[in-house]
Design a protein around this motif. Structure first.
Motif, short mmCIF file in Angstrom:
data_model
loop_
_atom_site.label_atom_id
_atom_site.label_comp_id
_atom_site.label_asym_id
_atom_site.label_seq_id
_atom_site.Cartn_x
_atom_site.Cartn_y
_atom_site.Cartn_z
N VAL A 1 123.47 85.84 38.51
CA VAL A 1 122.50 86.71 39.17
C VAL A 1 122.14 87.88 38.27
O VAL A 1 120.98 88.29 38.16
CB VAL A 1 123.02 87.22 40.53
CG1 VAL A 1 121.93 88.01 41.24
CG2 VAL A 1 123.47 86.09 41.42
N MET A 2 123.16 88.45 37.59
CA MET A 2 122.88 89.57 36.69
C MET A 2 122.02 89.12 35.51
O MET A 2 121.11 89.83 35.09
CB MET A 2 124.19 90.20 36.23
CG MET A 2 124.91 90.94 37.35
SD MET A 2 126.36 91.91 36.82
CE MET A 2 127.62 90.64 36.75
N ASP A 3 122.30 87.93 34.98
CA ASP A 3 121.47 87.40 33.89
C ASP A 3 120.04 87.16 34.36
O ASP A 3 119.08 87.41 33.62
CB ASP A 3 122.06 86.09 33.37
CG ASP A 3 123.14 86.31 32.33
OD1 ASP A 3 123.62 87.46 32.20
OD2 ASP A 3 123.53 85.34 31.64
N LEU A 4 119.89 86.64 35.57
CA LEU A 4 118.55 86.40 36.10
C LEU A 4 117.76 87.70 36.16
O LEU A 4 116.59 87.75 35.74
CB LEU A 4 118.65 85.78 37.50
CG LEU A 4 117.31 85.37 38.14
CD1 LEU A 4 116.72 84.17 37.41
CD2 LEU A 4 117.49 85.05 39.62
N ALA B 1 135.09 94.52 42.34
CA ALA B 1 134.47 93.24 42.71
C ALA B 1 134.12 92.43 41.47
O ALA B 1 134.33 91.21 41.42
CB ALA B 1 133.23 93.49 43.56
N ALA B 2 133.58 93.11 40.44
CA ALA B 2 133.16 92.40 39.23
C ALA B 2 134.35 91.78 38.51
O ALA B 2 134.30 90.63 38.09
CB ALA B 2 132.40 93.36 38.31
N VAL B 3 135.43 92.54 38.35
CA VAL B 3 136.60 92.01 37.64
C VAL B 3 137.26 90.90 38.46
O VAL B 3 137.66 89.86 37.92
CB VAL B 3 137.60 93.14 37.33
CG1 VAL B 3 138.87 92.58 36.70
CG2 VAL B 3 136.96 94.17 36.39
N ALA B 4 137.36 91.10 39.78
CA ALA B 4 137.97 90.07 40.63
C ALA B 4 137.18 88.77 40.56
O ALA B 4 137.76 87.68 40.49
CB ALA B 4 138.05 90.56 42.07
N ALA B 5 135.85 88.87 40.57
CA ALA B 5 135.02 87.67 40.54
C ALA B 5 135.03 87.02 39.16
O ALA B 5 135.31 85.82 39.03
CB ALA B 5 133.59 88.02 40.95
N VAL C 1 129.17 90.94 43.94
CA VAL C 1 128.98 91.87 42.82
C VAL C 1 127.53 92.32 42.82
O VAL C 1 126.62 91.49 42.65
CB VAL C 1 129.35 91.21 41.48
CG1 VAL C 1 129.22 92.21 40.33
CG2 VAL C 1 130.77 90.64 41.54
N VAL C 2 127.29 93.60 43.03
CA VAL C 2 125.92 94.10 43.18
C VAL C 2 125.69 95.25 42.22
O VAL C 2 126.20 96.36 42.40
CB VAL C 2 125.64 94.55 44.63
CG1 VAL C 2 124.19 95.04 44.75
CG2 VAL C 2 125.90 93.42 45.61
N ASP C 3 124.91 95.00 41.17
CA ASP C 3 124.45 96.07 40.28
C ASP C 3 122.94 96.20 40.44
O ASP C 3 122.34 95.62 41.35
CB ASP C 3 124.86 95.78 38.83
CG ASP C 3 124.11 94.59 38.22
OD1 ASP C 3 123.39 93.88 38.97
OD2 ASP C 3 124.22 94.39 37.00
N GLY C 4 122.30 96.96 39.56
CA GLY C 4 120.86 97.16 39.67
C GLY C 4 120.07 95.87 39.54
O GLY C 4 119.04 95.68 40.22
N ASN C 5 120.53 94.98 38.66
CA ASN C 5 119.85 93.69 38.52
C ASN C 5 119.91 92.89 39.81
O ASN C 5 118.91 92.28 40.23
CB ASN C 5 120.50 92.88 37.38
CG ASN C 5 120.12 93.38 36.02
OD1 ASN C 5 118.95 93.63 35.74
ND2 ASN C 5 121.10 93.53 35.14
N VAL C 6 121.08 92.86 40.43
CA VAL C 6 121.25 92.08 41.66
C VAL C 6 120.42 92.68 42.79
O VAL C 6 119.80 91.95 43.58
CB VAL C 6 122.74 92.00 42.05
CG1 VAL C 6 122.91 91.24 43.36
CG2 VAL C 6 123.55 91.33 40.94
#
Length: 348
Positions: free
Chosen positions: A190-193, A131-135, A144-149
């Motif tokens: 979102v990850m930066d936030l 998902a991350a590479v596609a986006a 894209v959902v990681d711990g930050n998101v």
């Protein structure tokens, strides 16, 4: 009535505040038509799994300088890649990195698939990385959902279901906000936030572009979220590391099996890791036990290694492992736990 969160509000904030990363094409460059390199995005996402941005930057720059394209990486020697990865941890990632690079080079003419489904067909790429590479690389509207998101979504919706139970509902919340326009920039926003404003401790709510629609800010619960189930207590395993040095300075080293922890990495011959390790030296010698242990924590357990050292003559053959001549030996090529053992031995 509380307003709804807007992807555009976050993108406006990102345009002003995007972090500079060696793999990132920032919003200004994107507006000028510069496209992200899928190879660099993929490399960064693999390295960033369970690792901080600060720790990854130097490794990323070293890898991409040495192997600037996926075809270059595919042609690399396994041992060289494993050595370059040493210290970054989670070594299965390095093995999967090579498998994926070779699949792209051999089966896709050196070009990464540009969809989530196509990326998922590659070895070592799971749902998050696909998902991350596609986006980010191809501007596909993937969630894209990681711990930050997860943290941002839990607070935005004041969701108190603990992780990991809450993962599906937090993913649904994230999907509902993912825009069709600029989804790659949005995913990074979102990850930066989460990394800079909506931080795990002491979130800077006063600076957040989503403060007004944030249910946790309104309820005063932001600092408590996301909730997490209690972690299980990690067991402790014991082992022995044998550091044999020949009189000419060569060190006895052994490559670990491809499967398992530290798979494929060069290290000191040793015992199995368990409750009661068996003393099984790799070469006949007068072994000396050091007073200090090498201690290291892996994802699922703590490890305590007894360190034994020996000086052996030139004509003594090892039972297992091979001597590495001093000019060819670099402690930095060893995984962290093996370097800890070496530091104890060289200072003894």
């Amino acid at each position: 009535m509380r307003e709804s969160a807007s992807a555009q509000e976050l993108l406006d904030w990102y345009d002003r505040n995007a972090r500079r990363m060696p793999w990132r094409v920032g919003p200004d460059a994107r507006r000028l038509g510069v496209r992200p390199d899928p190879y660099r995005i993929w490399m960064s996402e693999v390295m960033l799994q369970q690792t901080t941005v600060a720790a990854v930057k130097s490794y990323f720059e070293t890898f991409t300088a040495r192997w600037p394209t996926v075809v270059d990486l595919a042609a690399a020697e396994d041992a060289d890649v494993m050595a370059a990865w040493a210290g970054l941890g989670y070594y299965a990632r390095a093995r999967n990195l090579l498998k994926c690079a070779r699949a792209v080079a051999n089966d896709h003419s050196g070009v990464f698939p540009d969809t989530r489904e196509g990326l998922l067909s590659l070895p070592g790429i799971g749902p998050y990385t696909a998902a991350a590479v596609a986006a980010i690389a191809f501007d596909r509207p993937e969630t894209v959902v990681d711990g930050n998101v997860e943290r941002v979504m839990a607070r935005l919706h004041d969701e108190h279901t603990p992780l990991p139970t809450a993962k599906p509902v937090l993913t649904e919340m994230a999907a509902a906000l993912t825009p069709q326009e600029r989804p790659g920039d949005y995913a990074q926003a979102v990850m930066d936030l989460g990394a800079t404003i909506c931080t795990p401790r002491k979130p800077a709510c006063g600076l957040c572009p989503w403060r007004k629609p944030c249910a946790a800010w309104e309820a005063g619960t932001a600092a408590e979220l996301p909730r997490k189930l209690p972690k299980k207590r990690k067991p402790t395993r014991l082992g022995i590391a044998y550091l044999a040095r020949r009189v000419d300075g060569a060190w006895l080293l052994e490559r670990r099996p491809d499967k398992g922890l530290l798979g494929g990495m060069l290290g000191w011959p040793g015992s199995d890791w368990g409750d009661a390790p068996q003393d099984d030296p790799p070469i006949r010698a007068e072994w000396r036990e050091l007073p200090a242990e090498a201690r290291h924590t892996f994802t699922h357990f703590h490890l305590r290694l007894m360190v034994k050292t020996a000086l052996v003559p030139m004509d003594r053959a090892p039972i297992r492992g091979d001597f590495v001549e001093l000019p060819d030996f670099s402690p930095s090529d060893l995984p962290t736990v093996m370097r800890k053992a070496f530091d104890l031995a060289k200072d003894s």
